[in-house]
Design a protein around this motif. Sequence first.
Motif, PDB file in Angstrom:
ATOM      1  N   ASN A   1       0.830  -1.200   0.000  1.00 48.48           N
ATOM      2  CA  ASN A   1       0.000   0.000   0.000  1.00 48.48           C
ATOM      3  C   ASN A   1       0.870   1.258   0.000  1.00 48.48           C
ATOM      4  O   ASN A   1       2.072   1.221   0.296  1.00 48.48           O
ATOM      5  CB  ASN A   1      -0.871   0.030   1.258  1.00 48.48           C
ATOM      6  CG  ASN A   1      -2.101  -0.820   1.150  1.00 48.48           C
ATOM      7  OD1 ASN A   1      -3.054  -0.463   0.473  1.00 48.48           O
ATOM      8  ND2 ASN A   1      -2.094  -1.971   1.810  1.00 48.48           N
ATOM      9  N   LEU A   2       0.268   2.373  -0.329  1.00 44.62           N
ATOM     10  CA  LEU A   2       0.879   3.667  -0.080  1.00 44.62           C
ATOM     11  C   LEU A   2       1.343   3.687   1.373  1.00 44.62           C
ATOM     12  O   LEU A   2       0.565   3.378   2.281  1.00 44.62           O
ATOM     13  CB  LEU A   2      -0.147   4.775  -0.337  1.00 44.62           C
ATOM     14  CG  LEU A   2       0.213   6.200   0.082  1.00 44.62           C
ATOM     15  CD1 LEU A   2       1.410   6.716  -0.702  1.00 44.62           C
ATOM     16  CD2 LEU A   2      -1.004   7.111  -0.106  1.00 44.62           C
ATOM     17  N   CYS A   3       2.602   4.010   1.595  1.00 42.18           N
ATOM     18  CA  CYS A   3       3.194   3.956   2.938  1.00 42.18           C
ATOM     19  C   CYS A   3       2.769   5.157   3.768  1.00 42.18           C
ATOM     20  O   CYS A   3       2.987   6.311   3.373  1.00 42.18           O
ATOM     21  CB  CYS A   3       4.716   3.896   2.808  1.00 42.18           C
ATOM     22  SG  CYS A   3       5.590   4.022   4.380  1.00 42.18           S
ATOM     23  N   THR A   4       2.203   4.900   4.939  1.00 39.99           N
ATOM     24  CA  THR A   4       1.671   5.978   5.772  1.00 39.99           C
ATOM     25  C   THR A   4       2.728   6.978   6.182  1.00 39.99           C
ATOM     26  O   THR A   4       2.547   8.200   6.027  1.00 39.99           O
ATOM     27  CB  THR A   4       0.992   5.403   7.024  1.00 39.99           C
ATOM     28  OG1 THR A   4      -0.082   4.554   6.640  1.00 39.99           O
ATOM     29  CG2 THR A   4       0.450   6.517   7.901  1.00 39.99           C
ATOM     30  N   GLU A   5       3.844   6.501   6.718  1.00 43.21           N
ATOM     31  CA  GLU A   5       4.832   7.459   7.213  1.00 43.21           C
ATOM     32  C   GLU A   5       5.508   8.214   6.076  1.00 43.21           C
ATOM     33  O   GLU A   5       5.893   9.379   6.238  1.00 43.21           O
ATOM     34  CB  GLU A   5       5.873   6.783   8.120  1.00 43.21           C
ATOM     35  CG  GLU A   5       6.752   5.742   7.467  1.00 43.21           C
ATOM     36  CD  GLU A   5       6.192   4.335   7.560  1.00 43.21           C
ATOM     37  OE1 GLU A   5       6.997   3.391   7.482  1.00 43.21           O
ATOM     38  OE2 GLU A   5       4.961   4.187   7.713  1.00 43.21           O
ATOM     39  N   ASP A   6       5.637   7.580   4.909  1.00 41.16           N
ATOM     40  CA  ASP A   6       6.166   8.312   3.750  1.00 41.16           C
ATOM     41  C   ASP A   6       5.192   9.409   3.313  1.00 41.16           C
ATOM     42  O   ASP A   6       5.602  10.518   2.943  1.00 41.16           O
ATOM     43  CB  ASP A   6       6.421   7.360   2.575  1.00 41.16           C
ATOM     44  CG  ASP A   6       7.633   6.463   2.798  1.00 41.16           C
ATOM     45  OD1 ASP A   6       8.347   6.645   3.802  1.00 41.16           O
ATOM     46  OD2 ASP A   6       7.853   5.560   1.967  1.00 41.16           O
TER      47      ASP A   6
END
Length: 313
Positions: free
Chosen positions: A255-260
Amino acid sequence: MRSELAMRQPPAIHIREVTPRDGLQAEPRIVATSDKVALTEMLVDAGFTHVNVTSFVSPTAVPQMADGAEVLQRVRRRPGVVLDVSVPNAKGAARAVEAGVDAVSVFVSASDEASRKNVRRGREEALAGVLEAVSVAVDGGLPVIGTIANAFGSPYGDTVSLDVVLQIAGRLVDQGVSSVTLGDTSGEAVPPQILKWVSALTAEYPELPVALHLHDSRGSALANTVAAMDAGVTRFDSAMGGLGGSPYTKDASGNLCTEDLISLCERSGIATGVRLQDAVRISRFCAELVGRELPGRTARLGAEPQPSAGVSS
């Protein structure tokens, strides 16, 4: 071509955190129920106000989600926090209503072939079942998130057209969904397509809340996020460390990385409501849970970046 200064940048975005469900569902190591509860509590403590907690699916099909009802029962409910459950059919929607969740999430693939691979039914048959689930949830007083999976392309070679995506969205809206999420399930999308698809959907349904569920299979998730923001989207699904993917869809990894995403937003002057340091800490916890290094980059840097030069606060 529009210049960088002409791009639309929202003052804030809303993140629906999907780690407990989409992030973990395909992991081979079964995560303990207590750890799933702890993860969800950590996310809420960090400031996330919407979490996709689990799914009510067959434990044979998705063993990682077998304890979904128990996880939901044990998580502390808090005012202003939405805990939603993904359901595949009317039976799952009925379970969600009975469990007292805050919202239900349903999905249908825009790719006929991907639908057959994932749920063993063609697109039209699968959509009919999803519309039944929406009806059950709406009748039970629950808002419904309607996700169109494979909205930007299929990993199996069949064509996914914008017309098909708009038709599916229209039928979901007619059935009563509260919002529509376009899913780039196998990371097929590129920024120009994101702009075109989102612009067409919002033009057709200007009052409809639209979200993006992006996978990073080909490394384009953050670029597609910026394109979506330029098209006016402020709602995004993401998972810690870039965890996640469907166990039944080819290339549906990461998935789209949260912290990024939070790092990008902080350096761009876009509010998320979540401190980057908290997200990094949770991402590292997730890496321990699954027993491997995660693909997200920010957690490996270990420092909270300052806003980029030229971005005013």
